[in-house]
Write an enzyme that holds these catalytic residues in place. Structure first.
Site, mmCIF file in Angstrom:
data_model
loop_
_atom_site.group_PDB
_atom_site.id
_atom_site.type_symbol
_atom_site.label_atom_id
_atom_site.label_comp_id
_atom_site.label_asym_id
_atom_site.label_seq_id
_atom_site.Cartn_x
_atom_site.Cartn_y
_atom_site.Cartn_z
ATOM 1 N N ALA A 64 0.853 -1.175 0.000
ATOM 2 C CA ALA A 64 0.000 0.000 0.000
ATOM 3 C C ALA A 64 0.897 1.236 0.000
ATOM 4 O O ALA A 64 2.063 1.169 0.426
ATOM 5 C CB ALA A 64 -0.892 -0.007 1.231
ATOM 6 N N GLY A 107 0.372 -4.958 0.827
ATOM 7 C CA GLY A 107 -0.847 -4.941 0.011
ATOM 8 C C GLY A 107 -0.635 -5.518 -1.383
ATOM 9 O O GLY A 107 -1.571 -6.029 -2.004
ATOM 10 N N GLU A 110 -0.998 -9.095 -0.892
ATOM 11 C CA GLU A 110 -2.431 -9.356 -0.684
ATOM 12 C C GLU A 110 -3.221 -9.287 -1.993
ATOM 13 O O GLU A 110 -4.149 -10.062 -2.215
ATOM 14 C CB GLU A 110 -2.995 -8.362 0.341
ATOM 15 C CG GLU A 110 -2.522 -8.706 1.754
ATOM 16 C CD GLU A 110 -2.733 -7.606 2.761
ATOM 17 O OE1 GLU A 110 -2.513 -6.417 2.406
ATOM 18 O OE2 GLU A 110 -3.117 -7.915 3.910
ATOM 19 N N GLU A 130 4.847 -5.079 6.989
ATOM 20 C CA GLU A 130 4.068 -4.083 7.745
ATOM 21 C C GLU A 130 4.525 -3.921 9.183
ATOM 22 O O GLU A 130 4.480 -2.831 9.750
ATOM 23 C CB GLU A 130 2.571 -4.455 7.749
ATOM 24 C CG GLU A 130 1.848 -4.207 6.449
ATOM 25 C CD GLU A 130 1.848 -5.419 5.525
ATOM 26 O OE1 GLU A 130 2.764 -6.268 5.643
ATOM 27 O OE2 GLU A 130 0.950 -5.511 4.681
HETATM 28 C C1 HXC Z 1 5.130 4.392 -1.147
HETATM 29 C C2 HXC Z 1 6.992 3.390 -2.024
HETATM 30 C C3 HXC Z 1 6.585 2.143 -1.510
HETATM 31 C C4 HXC Z 1 5.356 2.083 -0.797
HETATM 32 C C5 HXC Z 1 8.457 1.884 -2.546
HETATM 33 N N1 HXC Z 1 8.142 3.174 -2.643
HETATM 34 N N2 HXC Z 1 7.515 1.225 -1.855
HETATM 35 N N3 HXC Z 1 6.265 4.493 -1.833
HETATM 36 N N4 HXC Z 1 4.666 3.234 -0.646
HETATM 37 N N5 HXC Z 1 4.886 0.943 -0.306
HETATM 38 C C6 HXC Z 1 8.917 4.224 -3.328
HETATM 39 C C7 HXC Z 1 10.159 4.605 -2.553
HETATM 40 O O1 HXC Z 1 9.846 5.546 -1.562
HETATM 41 C C8 HXC Z 1 10.999 5.219 -3.659
HETATM 42 O O2 HXC Z 1 10.536 6.518 -3.931
HETATM 43 C C9 HXC Z 1 10.659 4.358 -4.857
HETATM 44 O O3 HXC Z 1 9.419 3.703 -4.556
HETATM 45 C C10 HXC Z 1 11.694 3.277 -5.126
HETATM 46 O O4 HXC Z 1 11.891 2.569 -3.923
HETATM 47 P P1 HXC Z 1 13.334 2.351 -3.259
HETATM 48 O O5 HXC Z 1 13.119 2.127 -1.806
HETATM 49 O O6 HXC Z 1 14.270 3.432 -3.659
HETATM 50 O O7 HXC Z 1 13.768 0.980 -3.978
HETATM 51 P P2 HXC Z 1 14.696 -0.167 -3.408
HETATM 52 O O8 HXC Z 1 15.895 0.396 -2.726
HETATM 53 O O9 HXC Z 1 14.926 -1.103 -4.541
HETATM 54 O O10 HXC Z 1 13.822 -0.886 -2.290
HETATM 55 C C11 HXC Z 1 12.678 -1.563 -2.652
HETATM 56 C C12 HXC Z 1 11.834 -1.899 -1.374
HETATM 57 C C13 HXC Z 1 11.545 -0.613 -0.599
HETATM 58 C C14 HXC Z 1 12.607 -2.905 -0.524
HETATM 59 C C15 HXC Z 1 10.544 -2.571 -1.884
HETATM 60 O O11 HXC Z 1 11.057 0.369 -1.483
HETATM 61 C C16 HXC Z 1 10.541 -0.811 0.505
HETATM 62 O O12 HXC Z 1 10.879 -1.339 1.562
HETATM 63 N N6 HXC Z 1 9.307 -0.342 0.277
HETATM 64 C C17 HXC Z 1 8.261 -0.413 1.257
HETATM 65 C C18 HXC Z 1 7.698 -1.787 1.326
HETATM 66 C C19 HXC Z 1 6.586 -1.918 2.376
HETATM 67 O O13 HXC Z 1 6.830 -1.625 3.565
HETATM 68 N N7 HXC Z 1 5.401 -2.346 1.967
HETATM 69 C C20 HXC Z 1 4.291 -2.524 2.853
HETATM 70 C C21 HXC Z 1 3.511 -1.253 2.913
HETATM 71 S S1 HXC Z 1 2.212 -1.310 4.090
HETATM 72 P P3 HXC Z 1 11.559 7.735 -4.145
HETATM 73 O O14 HXC Z 1 10.662 8.940 -4.278
HETATM 74 O O15 HXC Z 1 12.469 7.742 -2.955
HETATM 75 O O16 HXC Z 1 12.296 7.380 -5.434
HETATM 76 C C22 HXC Z 1 0.992 -2.200 3.374
HETATM 77 C C23 HXC Z 1 -0.254 -2.342 4.168
HETATM 78 C C24 HXC Z 1 -1.301 -3.075 3.390
HETATM 79 O O17 HXC Z 1 1.101 -2.664 2.297
HETATM 80 C C25 HXC Z 1 -2.643 -2.715 3.852
HETATM 81 C C26 HXC Z 1 -3.722 -3.177 2.907
HETATM 82 C C27 HXC Z 1 -3.781 -2.498 1.598
#
Ligand code: HXC
Length: 256
Positions: A64, A107, A110, A130
């Site tokens: 998400a 998400g 999911e 998460e």
């Molecule tokens: C917003 C995101 C994002 C996310 C990545 N980005 N995931 N933005 N929400 N979930 C953005 C980063 O901020 C970055 O933006 C760009 O995408 C590229 O990501 P990087 O981190 O630079 O890439 P990398 O180093 O290759 O790392 C990849 C990654 C990391 C390991 C996937 O991005 C990451 O940990 N993302 C978050 C993953 C996460 O926590 N997902 C769960 C979310 S909570 P910029 O502007 O800096 O270039 C969830 C709840 C679900 O899903 C609820 C139900 C729907």
């Protein structure tokens, strides 16, 4: 007009491409609305028999959209009711295949789990990170994973928030087919075309019965299966399938 997805068809396969590459296809609410509306549109379109949801080489979806969630409050979530739209995916009758390359996190994982089948790259990265954000899965992750792996494995993955190797997802039956990343789309299309040749009414009746098995008692599930078995006999495809067998020729199913 969609801002975050591209939708198109190839023969009778309806394809949804998640198209927010600059944030690894992070799912904001508008994007989820677009995905679900498109699934519903394909579901109502007689020219479409099977649907595919795919991302790009780097990500199916990295979760998400954290930027959108960061200021959420319990009351804003209660009022927005963000998960109602997810529940509509389970009302889709036609087969949905997720094609996972790269990250399928939170998400994003999911969303793949809401699909009927998953074709994944050997180096795909599944996971529920998460917990590291101080929250937990919210679109069914705890439920889907526990039903697939049992509570111990599910707790280990969701508590630690560590990536789940695609091989493990495959071993637990979460992933149907595991192939080299450059072959994922090809394999998914092959599967989609194979399904598109099957009788569509049987496919939807089977989908309903199989998903019901997850929640129903054995007897209730068998009763539902029996009713669906009877309904299949109302279709022309049943007549065609059985007639083709007796005439020793391949059947042509028309979805009627
Ligand atoms: C917003 C995101 C994002 C996310 C990545 N980005 N995931 N933005 N929400 N979930 C953005 C980063 O901020 C970055 O933006 C760009 O995408 C590229 O990501 P990087 O981190 O630079 O890439 P990398 O180093 O290759 O790392 C990849 C990654 C990391 C390991 C996937 O991005 C990451 O940990 N993302 C978050 C993953 C996460 O926590 N997902 C769960 C979310 S909570 P910029 O502007 O800096 O270039 C969830 C709840 C679900 O899903 C609820 C139900 C729907």
């Amino acid at each position: 007009m969609s801002n975050y997805i591209r939708a198109f068809s190839q023969d009778d396969i309806g394809i949804i491409q998640l198209d927010r590459p600059e944030v690894l296809n992070a799912l904001n609410r508008e994007m989820v609305d677009e995905i679900v509306a498109q699934l519903e549109s394909f579901d109502q379109n007689n020219a479409i028999r099977v649907m595919i949801i795919k991302g790009n080489e780097k990500a199916f979806a990295a979760g998400a959209d954290i930027e959108e969630m960061v200021h959420s409050t319990p009351l804003s979530l209660e009022m927005v009711n963000p998960f109602a739209v997810w529940d509509r995916i389970s009302l889709i009758k036609k087969p949905i295949i997720a094609v996972v390359n790269g990250f399928a996190l939170g998400g994003g994982f999911e969303l793949a789990l809401h699909c009927d089948l998953i074709v994944a790259a050997e180096d795909a990265k599944f996971g529920f990170p998460e917990v590291k954000l101080g929250v937990m899965p919210g679109a069914g992750g705890t439920q889907f994973l526990t039903k697939a792996m049992g509570p111990r494995k599910a707790l280990e993955f969701i508590w630690l928030g560590e990536p789940m190797p695609a091989k493990i997802a495959y071993q637990f039956g979460i992933v149907n087919r595991l192939v080299a990343s450059e072959l994922v789309e090809e394999e998914a299309m092959r599967l989609a075309y194979q399904l598109a040749l099957q009788p569509p009414i049987s496919l939807r009746l089977i989908k309903e019965a199989v998903h019901a098995a997850v929640d129903l008692s054995l007897q209730d599930g068998k009763n539902l299966e029996r009713k669906n078995f009877y309904i299949a006999f109302a279709s022309e495809d049943q007549k065609e399938g059985m007639q083709a067998f007796t005439e020793k020729r391949p059947p042509t199913f028309r979805g009627m």
